[in-house]
Motif scaffolding. Structure first.
Motif, PDB file in Angstrom:
ATOM      1  N   GLY A  60       0.779  -1.235   0.000  1.00  0.00           N
ATOM      2  CA  GLY A  60       0.000   0.000   0.000  1.00  0.00           C
ATOM      3  C   GLY A  60       0.808   1.281   0.000  1.00  0.00           C
ATOM      4  N   ALA A  61       2.131   1.179  -0.085  1.00  0.00           N
ATOM      5  CA  ALA A  61       2.985   2.372  -0.084  1.00  0.00           C
ATOM      6  C   ALA A  61       2.767   3.188  -1.358  1.00  0.00           C
ATOM      7  CB  ALA A  61       4.451   1.967   0.005  1.00  0.00           C
ATOM      8  N   PRO A  62       2.895   4.515  -1.263  1.00  0.00           N
ATOM      9  CA  PRO A  62       2.785   5.335  -2.471  1.00  0.00           C
ATOM     10  C   PRO A  62       3.946   5.045  -3.414  1.00  0.00           C
ATOM     11  CG  PRO A  62       3.471   6.683  -0.614  1.00  0.00           C
ATOM     12  CD  PRO A  62       3.173   5.325  -0.075  1.00  0.00           C
ATOM     13  N   LEU A  63       3.673   5.072  -4.697  1.00  0.00           N
ATOM     14  CA  LEU A  63       4.705   4.816  -5.705  1.00  0.00           C
ATOM     15  C   LEU A  63       5.095   6.072  -6.466  1.00  0.00           C
ATOM     16  CD1 LEU A  63       3.348   1.457  -7.135  1.00  0.00           C
ATOM     17  CD2 LEU A  63       5.184   1.794  -5.453  1.00  0.00           C
ATOM     18  N   ARG A  64       4.433   7.171  -6.151  1.00  0.00           N
ATOM     19  CA  ARG A  64       4.740   8.459  -6.772  1.00  0.00           C
ATOM     20  C   ARG A  64       4.958   9.474  -5.659  1.00  0.00           C
ATOM     21  NH1 ARG A  64       3.549   7.459 -12.040  1.00  0.00           N
ATOM     22  NH2 ARG A  64       1.888   6.005 -12.455  1.00  0.00           N
ATOM     23  N   ASN A  65       5.978  10.288  -5.811  1.00  0.00           N
ATOM     24  CA  ASN A  65       6.360  11.236  -4.768  1.00  0.00           C
ATOM     25  C   ASN A  65       5.826  12.625  -5.104  1.00  0.00           C
ATOM     26  OD1 ASN A  65       7.596  11.946  -2.379  1.00  0.00           O
ATOM     27  ND2 ASN A  65       9.643  12.091  -3.247  1.00  0.00           N
ATOM     28  N   TYR A  66       5.061  13.184  -4.187  1.00  0.00           N
ATOM     29  CA  TYR A  66       4.473  14.508  -4.355  1.00  0.00           C
ATOM     30  C   TYR A  66       4.711  15.347  -3.105  1.00  0.00           C
ATOM     31  CZ  TYR A  66       1.746  12.457  -8.185  1.00  0.00           C
ATOM     32  OH  TYR A  66       1.364  11.840  -9.335  1.00  0.00           O
ATOM     33  N   CYS A  67       4.538  16.644  -3.224  1.00  0.00           N
ATOM     34  CA  CYS A  67       4.590  17.566  -2.094  1.00  0.00           C
ATOM     35  C   CYS A  67       3.350  17.355  -1.229  1.00  0.00           C
ATOM     36  CB  CYS A  67       4.637  19.007  -2.607  1.00  0.00           C
ATOM     37  SG  CYS A  67       4.672  20.250  -1.303  1.00  0.00           S
ATOM     38  N   THR A  68       3.510  17.467   0.092  1.00  0.00           N
ATOM     39  CA  THR A  68       2.369  17.310   0.995  1.00  0.00           C
ATOM     40  C   THR A  68       1.604  18.608   1.204  1.00  0.00           C
ATOM     41  OG1 THR A  68       3.783  17.719   2.913  1.00  0.00           O
ATOM     42  CG2 THR A  68       3.423  15.413   2.279  1.00  0.00           C
ATOM     43  N   ASN A  69       2.127  19.714   0.706  1.00  0.00           N
ATOM     44  CA  ASN A  69       1.502  21.025   0.882  1.00  0.00           C
ATOM     45  C   ASN A  69       0.499  21.269  -0.248  1.00  0.00           C
ATOM     46  OD1 ASN A  69       0.810  23.708   1.170  1.00  0.00           O
ATOM     47  ND2 ASN A  69       2.893  24.490   0.959  1.00  0.00           N
ATOM     48  N   TYR A  70      -0.774  21.242   0.083  1.00  0.00           N
ATOM     49  CA  TYR A  70      -1.810  21.452  -0.932  1.00  0.00           C
ATOM     50  C   TYR A  70      -1.851  22.886  -1.443  1.00  0.00           C
ATOM     51  CZ  TYR A  70      -3.383  16.818   0.301  1.00  0.00           C
ATOM     52  OH  TYR A  70      -3.438  15.468   0.517  1.00  0.00           O
ATOM     53  N   GLN A  71      -1.133  23.786  -0.784  1.00  0.00           N
ATOM     54  CA  GLN A  71      -1.075  25.172  -1.230  1.00  0.00           C
ATOM     55  C   GLN A  71       0.222  25.474  -1.986  1.00  0.00           C
ATOM     56  OE1 GLN A  71      -2.878  28.049   0.991  1.00  0.00           O
ATOM     57  NE2 GLN A  71      -4.555  26.645   1.326  1.00  0.00           N
ATOM     58  N   CYS A  72       1.015  24.454  -2.241  1.00  0.00           N
ATOM     59  CA  CYS A  72       2.274  24.621  -2.977  1.00  0.00           C
ATOM     60  C   CYS A  72       1.962  25.153  -4.377  1.00  0.00           C
ATOM     61  CB  CYS A  72       2.996  23.281  -3.092  1.00  0.00           C
ATOM     62  SG  CYS A  72       4.509  23.336  -4.078  1.00  0.00           S
ATOM     63  N   PRO A  73       2.744  26.112  -4.866  1.00  0.00           N
ATOM     64  CA  PRO A  73       2.484  26.643  -6.204  1.00  0.00           C
ATOM     65  C   PRO A  73       2.636  25.589  -7.306  1.00  0.00           C
ATOM     66  CG  PRO A  73       4.529  27.550  -5.320  1.00  0.00           C
ATOM     67  CD  PRO A  73       3.871  26.776  -4.222  1.00  0.00           C
ATOM     68  N   GLU A  74       3.368  24.527  -7.022  1.00  0.00           N
ATOM     69  CA  GLU A  74       3.545  23.443  -8.000  1.00  0.00           C
ATOM     70  C   GLU A  74       2.866  22.163  -7.523  1.00  0.00           C
ATOM     71  OE1 GLU A  74       4.953  23.802 -11.010  1.00  0.00           O
ATOM     72  OE2 GLU A  74       5.322  25.906 -10.583  1.00  0.00           O
ATOM     73  N   GLU A  75       1.826  22.288  -6.704  1.00  0.00           N
ATOM     74  CA  GLU A  75       1.099  21.134  -6.176  1.00  0.00           C
ATOM     75  C   GLU A  75       0.683  20.221  -7.327  1.00  0.00           C
ATOM     76  OE1 GLU A  75      -2.365  18.836  -5.148  1.00  0.00           O
ATOM     77  OE2 GLU A  75      -2.711  20.765  -6.072  1.00  0.00           O
ATOM     78  N   GLY A  76       0.930  18.936  -7.155  1.00  0.00           N
ATOM     79  CA  GLY A  76       0.597  17.979  -8.199  1.00  0.00           C
ATOM     80  C   GLY A  76       1.769  17.613  -9.084  1.00  0.00           C
ATOM     81  N   THR A  77       2.885  18.314  -8.951  1.00  0.00           N
ATOM     82  CA  THR A  77       4.070  17.994  -9.735  1.00  0.00           C
ATOM     83  C   THR A  77       4.703  16.729  -9.190  1.00  0.00           C
ATOM     84  OG1 THR A  77       4.515  20.313 -10.237  1.00  0.00           O
ATOM     85  CG2 THR A  77       6.357  18.815 -10.437  1.00  0.00           C
ATOM     86  N   LEU A  78       4.983  15.792 -10.059  1.00  0.00           N
ATOM     87  CA  LEU A  78       5.652  14.560  -9.677  1.00  0.00           C
ATOM     88  C   LEU A  78       7.096  14.877  -9.339  1.00  0.00           C
ATOM     89  CD1 LEU A  78       5.135  11.539  -9.434  1.00  0.00           C
ATOM     90  CD2 LEU A  78       5.702  11.314 -11.847  1.00  0.00           C
ATOM     91  N   LEU A  79       7.536  14.521  -8.121  1.00  0.00           N
ATOM     92  CA  LEU A  79       8.871  14.846  -7.636  1.00  0.00           C
ATOM     93  C   LEU A  79       9.814  13.652  -7.782  1.00  0.00           C
ATOM     94  CD1 LEU A  79       7.843  16.774  -4.404  1.00  0.00           C
ATOM     95  CD2 LEU A  79       8.415  17.725  -6.649  1.00  0.00           C
ATOM     96  N   PRO A  80      11.125  13.884  -7.765  1.00  0.00           N
ATOM     97  CA  PRO A  80      12.091  12.779  -7.834  1.00  0.00           C
ATOM     98  C   PRO A  80      11.879  11.786  -6.693  1.00  0.00           C
ATOM     99  CG  PRO A  80      13.207  14.866  -8.166  1.00  0.00           C
ATOM    100  CD  PRO A  80      11.800  15.193  -7.747  1.00  0.00           C
TER     101      PRO A  80
END
Length: 90
Positions: A32-52
């Motif tokens: 059940g671990a996430p396989l895609r890394n994202y920012c946890t801040n929903y107010q981030c200007p790049e929210e939704g960007t797939l991170l390294p």
């Protein structure tokens, strides 16, 4: 939501359980671990960007990533806010 991603964002093996992932998925089918890394801040200007996959903090706002929160990556940052100055040995 930003639709671009940074390099090194694809996992072939789950970082938590180590099992091979041979289907496109957002979460490991074994643990059940996430396989895609994202920012946890929903107010981030790049929210939704797939991170390294090795990013512990968002390069856009400095917030923790999903992988750091799930202890799938580590950071050399040490949070000392929980220490009581009166109990320090020096």
């Amino acid at each position: 939501m930003c639709e671009h991603s940074l390099p090194n964002t694809n996992l072939d093996t789950c970082l938590r359980c180590g099992k091979d992932i041979n289907i496109p998925a957002d979460f490991c089918i074994y643990c059940g671990a996430p396989l895609r890394n994202y920012c946890t801040n929903y107010q981030c200007p790049e929210e939704g960007t797939l991170l390294p996959i090795d990013a512990a903090y968002c390069p856009f706002c400095g917030s923790e990533t999903i992988f750091l929160v799930n202890q799938m990556v580590s950071s050399s940052h040490v949070d000392k806010s929980h220490l009581d100055d009166d109990k320090l040995p020096f």
